[in-house]
Design an enzyme around this catalytic site. Structure first.
Site, PDB file in Angstrom:
ATOM      1  N   ASP A  50       0.854  -1.191   0.000  1.00 28.07           N
ATOM      2  CA  ASP A  50       0.000   0.000   0.000  1.00 28.07           C
ATOM      3  C   ASP A  50       0.890   1.241   0.000  1.00 28.07           C
ATOM      4  OD1 ASP A  50      -2.935   1.020   0.605  1.00 28.07           O
ATOM      5  OD2 ASP A  50      -1.545   2.227   1.837  1.00 28.07           O
ATOM      6  N   ASN A 109      -2.656  12.804  -5.054  1.00 31.57           N
ATOM      7  CA  ASN A 109      -3.832  12.929  -5.915  1.00 31.57           C
ATOM      8  C   ASN A 109      -4.535  14.267  -5.699  1.00 31.57           C
ATOM      9  OD1 ASN A 109      -4.279  10.962  -7.798  1.00 31.57           O
ATOM     10  ND2 ASN A 109      -5.516   9.651  -6.485  1.00 31.57           N
ATOM     11  N   HIS A 118      -5.536  13.932 -10.477  1.00 30.24           N
ATOM     12  CA  HIS A 118      -5.617  12.489 -10.760  1.00 30.24           C
ATOM     13  C   HIS A 118      -4.761  12.068 -11.966  1.00 30.24           C
ATOM     14  CE1 HIS A 118      -8.673  11.332  -7.821  1.00 30.24           C
ATOM     15  NE2 HIS A 118      -9.210  12.546  -8.023  1.00 30.24           N
ATOM     16  N   ASP A 140      -2.392   9.007 -11.736  1.00 29.24           N
ATOM     17  CA  ASP A 140      -2.462   7.817 -12.607  1.00 29.24           C
ATOM     18  C   ASP A 140      -1.089   7.480 -13.184  1.00 29.24           C
ATOM     19  OD1 ASP A 140      -5.137   7.572 -12.117  1.00 29.24           O
ATOM     20  OD2 ASP A 140      -5.790   8.457 -14.027  1.00 29.24           O
ATOM     21  N   ASP A 179      -4.578   2.594  -4.601  1.00 30.88           N
ATOM     22  CA  ASP A 179      -3.111   2.562  -4.515  1.00 30.88           C
ATOM     23  C   ASP A 179      -2.627   1.290  -3.848  1.00 30.88           C
ATOM     24  OD1 ASP A 179      -4.102   3.061  -2.023  1.00 30.88           O
ATOM     25  OD2 ASP A 179      -2.656   4.631  -1.515  1.00 30.88           O
TER      26      ASP A 179
END
Length: 485
Positions: free
Chosen positions: A352, A360, A365, A369, A395
């Site tokens: 994680d 973000n 975003h 990404d 994530d």
């Protein structure tokens, strides 16, 4: 007095000679001198060359002679006609009444004169075709004056022949125009469809390719004509790469439509591969006989590529192209089964990213990404080809280490991942740092089924976050018990 009266003694042996000529194997003449001195033989030759049809009968109207012109007119060979009734071979119809003339020569039996007037009728030949003719006849008598037979001379009517010829020519021209137009329509149609069309003769030699077939195969019509269809349209199995015969031969032999079940690939003349679907059907003549085959090929390259993409999308994450939950679950079950068989281990590393939400929210975003895609590539660089990296969502990533011999191998891999993810990232104009927390669960020590093993790894990951992030923790059953309390 007619010519036949002056030479009556000659006529009688002359038609006996004709009977001899019509026999399959007439006896040879002794010499050319005999031929010159034998008027019967000379008359035989003359009658064989005249353009009028000449038929002779005996007194009972049985045919004794047909010259070649009569054979052509009636459709009967002399060897077949001799001995038959005259009306069987010379089948006449009155054109005014459209009725069969039963006794066309009955009036001549009592006459010694050759009729000078011509009679007209329609002759129905052996093939069933009608020919307008004009004819006359003369009675033959023996040395005692008794009726001995008939000689019938006939020819196609000049006017009828001219009309028939003109009609035939006009019909041929009309048919030629119609055939040309039909061929042009067929060419336009075949060149307008999206599939390749190839036709072959009975021997499997190419005689036609439409434009699509030329483009698909790389062969031009002029080069492909008369070539073996398997040389022009080279097919192989997409899986085994073994050669596949074109279905045209089977279509011809079995006289039915044939489709290839295998996944086919066409090897173009330049060596390029094209995925195709192929079928063939026999071509028949007007009598139903097989004279060749037509093969239709459809380019399915785009369709198969789309199918592969859809299949991949169903099993892979659309952002990172890593295996999704469904594919990961299958690989986890397989890894646990292999570990049971070989007495080995399988390890799950639940990864994680720390504080990814902040990136973000602050950078957007799109940057987030791109960062996830970079993380996916770094994770793949830390594992073997036999291992699996999966994105679980957001994530969170899971790494499956299949068939490891020592538990410490999981530790080595986890430390490698932490180091790889801690390296700086450059996304566009932004440079950033990122860390991760990793939880590790071992099969079969921590759990014996996939879902339980995944929960154990997830719990261990939260333990790593709780202990300051950017570190790795193995699942401990005691820690789970304490957390539950």
């Amino acid at each position: 007095m007619g010519w036949y009266e002056k030479d009556r003694d000659f006529l009688r042996p002359r038609f006996r000679g004709l009977d001899r000529v019509n026999r399959p194997n007439p006896e040879p003449l002794e010499s050319e001198a005999v031929t010159r001195n034998n008027p019967c033989r000379l008359l035989d030759i003359a009658l064989a060359t005249v353009v009028d049809a000449v038929i002779a009968t005996d007194s009972a109207e049985h045919i004794t002679y047909l010259n070649p012109a009569a054979e052509s007119m009636t459709g009967w060979r002399a060897t077949e006609a001799v001995g038959k009734q005259l009306t069987q071979v010379l089948f006449l119809i009155d054109q005014e009444t459209d009725k069969v003339i039963e006794r066309p020569f009955e009036g001549i039996y009592d006459s010694d004169e050759l009729t000078t007037s011509l009679s007209h009728a329609a002759l129905v030949n052996r093939r069933g075709l009608q020919v307008e003719i004009e004819y006359n006849a003369v009675a033959m008598r023996d040395e005692h004056g008794r009726f001995a037979g008939t000689v019938v001379v006939s020819r196609a009517r000049r006017h009828a022949a001219e009309v028939a010829l003109q009609t035939s020519n006009e019909s041929l021209l009309a048919n030629a125009d119609e055939l040309f137009e039909e061929k042009e329509r067929a060419q336009v149609t075949l060149n307008s469809i999206g599939d390749a069309v190839i036709t072959t003769n009975f021997s499997g030699r190419v005689n036609y390719l439409n434009i699509v077939a030329e483009t698909m195969t790389g062969w031009k019509q002029i080069d492909a004509s008369s070539s073996a269809v398997d040389d022009v349209f080279r097919l192989i199995d997409a899986t085994t790469r073994e050669k596949i015969a074109c279905p045209t031969a089977r279509a011809i032999i079995e006289n039915r439509r044939v489709s290839l079940d295998a996944v086919c690939v066409l090897i173009r003349r330049d060596g390029e591969d094209i995925a195709v679907e192929v079928s063939a059907a026999p071509i028949h003549d007007r009598n139903g006989g097989v004279i060749g085959a037509v093969m239709v090929a459809h380019d399915v390259t785009a369709a198969r590529e789309l199918s592969r993409r859809l299949e991949r999308l169903a099993l892979h994450d659309s952002l990172t192209d890593l295996p999704n939950r469904a594919l990961f679950s299958d690989r986890l079950e397989l890894a646990m089964a292999n570990a049971r068989v070989h007495g080995a281990y399988a390890a799950l590393l639940y990864v994680d990213l720390d504080r990814f939400k902040h990136i973000n929210d602050s950078l957007g975003h799109a940057i987030g990404d791109k960062l996830l895609q970079t993380v996916a590539r770094r994770l793949l660089g830390c594992v073997r080809s036999s291992d699996t990296v999966s994105r679980q969502g957001g994530d969170e990533f899971v790494v499956l280490l299949a068939d490891i011999v020592r538990i410490d191998d999981a530790t080595v891999c986890a430390e490698k991942i932490l180091a790889a993810l801690d390296a700086p990232y450059r996304i566009g104009e932004h440079e950033m740092r990122l860390t991760a927390s990793i939880g590790v669960a071992i099969f079969p020590n921590d759990a014996v089924d996939g879902d339980a093993l995944l929960r154990c790894a997830d719990f261990a990951m939260y333990q790593a976050k709780y202990n300051g992030r950017n570190n790795c923790r193995f699942f401990a059953a005691g820690a789970l018990a304490d957390a539950i309390k």
